[in-house]
Design a protein around this motif. Sequence first.
Motif, short mmCIF file in Angstrom:
data_model
loop_
_atom_site.label_atom_id
_atom_site.label_comp_id
_atom_site.label_asym_id
_atom_site.label_seq_id
_atom_site.Cartn_x
_atom_site.Cartn_y
_atom_site.Cartn_z
N THR A 104 -5.01 -8.86 -3.64
CA THR A 104 -4.64 -7.81 -4.58
C THR A 104 -3.13 -7.71 -4.67
O THR A 104 -2.42 -7.68 -3.66
N TYR A 105 -2.66 -7.70 -5.89
CA TYR A 105 -1.25 -7.50 -6.19
C TYR A 105 -1.15 -7.12 -7.66
O TYR A 105 -2.05 -7.36 -8.45
N GLU A 106 -0.06 -6.49 -8.00
CA GLU A 106 0.14 -6.03 -9.37
C GLU A 106 0.84 -7.12 -10.18
O GLU A 106 1.73 -7.80 -9.68
N THR A 107 0.40 -7.27 -11.43
CA THR A 107 1.03 -8.25 -12.31
C THR A 107 1.34 -7.60 -13.65
O THR A 107 0.68 -6.64 -14.07
N ALA B 130 12.32 -17.14 -11.72
CA ALA B 130 13.56 -16.64 -12.32
C ALA B 130 14.31 -15.75 -11.34
O ALA B 130 15.53 -15.84 -11.23
N SER B 131 13.57 -14.87 -10.64
CA SER B 131 14.23 -13.98 -9.68
C SER B 131 13.19 -13.45 -8.71
O SER B 131 12.00 -13.50 -8.97
N TRP B 132 13.67 -12.95 -7.59
CA TRP B 132 12.81 -12.30 -6.62
C TRP B 132 13.65 -11.30 -5.85
O TRP B 132 14.87 -11.40 -5.78
N GLY B 133 12.97 -10.34 -5.28
CA GLY B 133 13.67 -9.34 -4.49
C GLY B 133 12.70 -8.61 -3.59
O GLY B 133 11.50 -8.52 -3.87
N TYR B 134 13.25 -8.07 -2.51
CA TYR B 134 12.42 -7.33 -1.57
C TYR B 134 13.02 -5.95 -1.36
O TYR B 134 14.23 -5.82 -1.15
N ASN B 135 12.20 -4.95 -1.41
CA ASN B 135 12.56 -3.57 -1.10
C ASN B 135 13.67 -3.03 -2.01
O ASN B 135 14.46 -2.21 -1.59
N GLU B 136 13.73 -3.50 -3.24
CA GLU B 136 14.75 -3.01 -4.16
C GLU B 136 14.47 -1.57 -4.58
O GLU B 136 15.39 -0.84 -4.90
N SER B 137 13.21 -1.17 -4.57
CA SER B 137 12.86 0.20 -4.95
C SER B 137 12.71 1.11 -3.74
O SER B 137 12.39 2.28 -3.89
N THR C 228 8.95 -8.32 -5.19
CA THR C 228 8.78 -8.54 -6.63
C THR C 228 9.33 -9.93 -6.97
O THR C 228 10.41 -10.31 -6.51
N MET C 229 8.57 -10.66 -7.78
CA MET C 229 8.99 -12.00 -8.20
C MET C 229 8.71 -12.16 -9.69
O MET C 229 7.63 -11.83 -10.16
N ASP C 230 9.71 -12.67 -10.41
CA ASP C 230 9.57 -12.99 -11.84
C ASP C 230 9.48 -14.50 -11.98
O ASP C 230 10.34 -15.23 -11.49
N VAL C 231 8.42 -14.96 -12.66
CA VAL C 231 8.18 -16.39 -12.83
C VAL C 231 8.01 -16.68 -14.32
O VAL C 231 7.21 -16.03 -15.00
N LEU D 216 5.97 -13.75 -15.98
CA LEU D 216 4.99 -13.04 -15.17
C LEU D 216 5.74 -12.36 -14.03
O LEU D 216 6.52 -13.00 -13.32
N THR D 217 5.51 -11.06 -13.88
CA THR D 217 6.11 -10.31 -12.78
C THR D 217 5.01 -9.96 -11.79
O THR D 217 4.00 -9.38 -12.17
#
Length: 143
Positions: free
Chosen positions: A96-99, A56-63, A69-72, A116-117
């Motif tokens: 390891t990654y956060e979901t 659905a979307s993805w982004g890098y270094n937005e925070s 971050t990727m939304d699927v 899923l994020t």
Amino acid sequence: MGFSTSGATAIIFIGVLVAAGIAVPVLQTAQEERRAAIDERDDRALAMRNTAIEVASWGYNESGNNDFTMDVNNTGSTVLSVPETDLLIDGVYQGTYETSVDGTADRELWQPGETLTVTVSTSRPDRVKLVTEHGIAETVTGV
């Protein structure tokens, strides 16, 4: 014909019965295991056909902290397992990654229609791939 011919025939007949008694259960077990394997294969193929995901979307270094971050979205009809979903960044498996599923962390099931994020701290990737437990994958390039 004497007794020896009749006795030999009886011994051969008994030997054939014993051999058949040993062979039949083994063949039945082999056939049952074969049928179970075919059923499992068919179940896996059905799950694979019913699995579909869409980025659905993805982004890098937005925070501002070098997070990707990727939304699927789960657009199929199969319930997916979050722990069995794999993430590859530039071809390297990420252990390891956060979901989170629909904003709730620590969920292990990803229902149809849910999002899923995935968030992972990394340098800017060129290619990110998310693979489900059934081998269905979506890839994002040019992040």
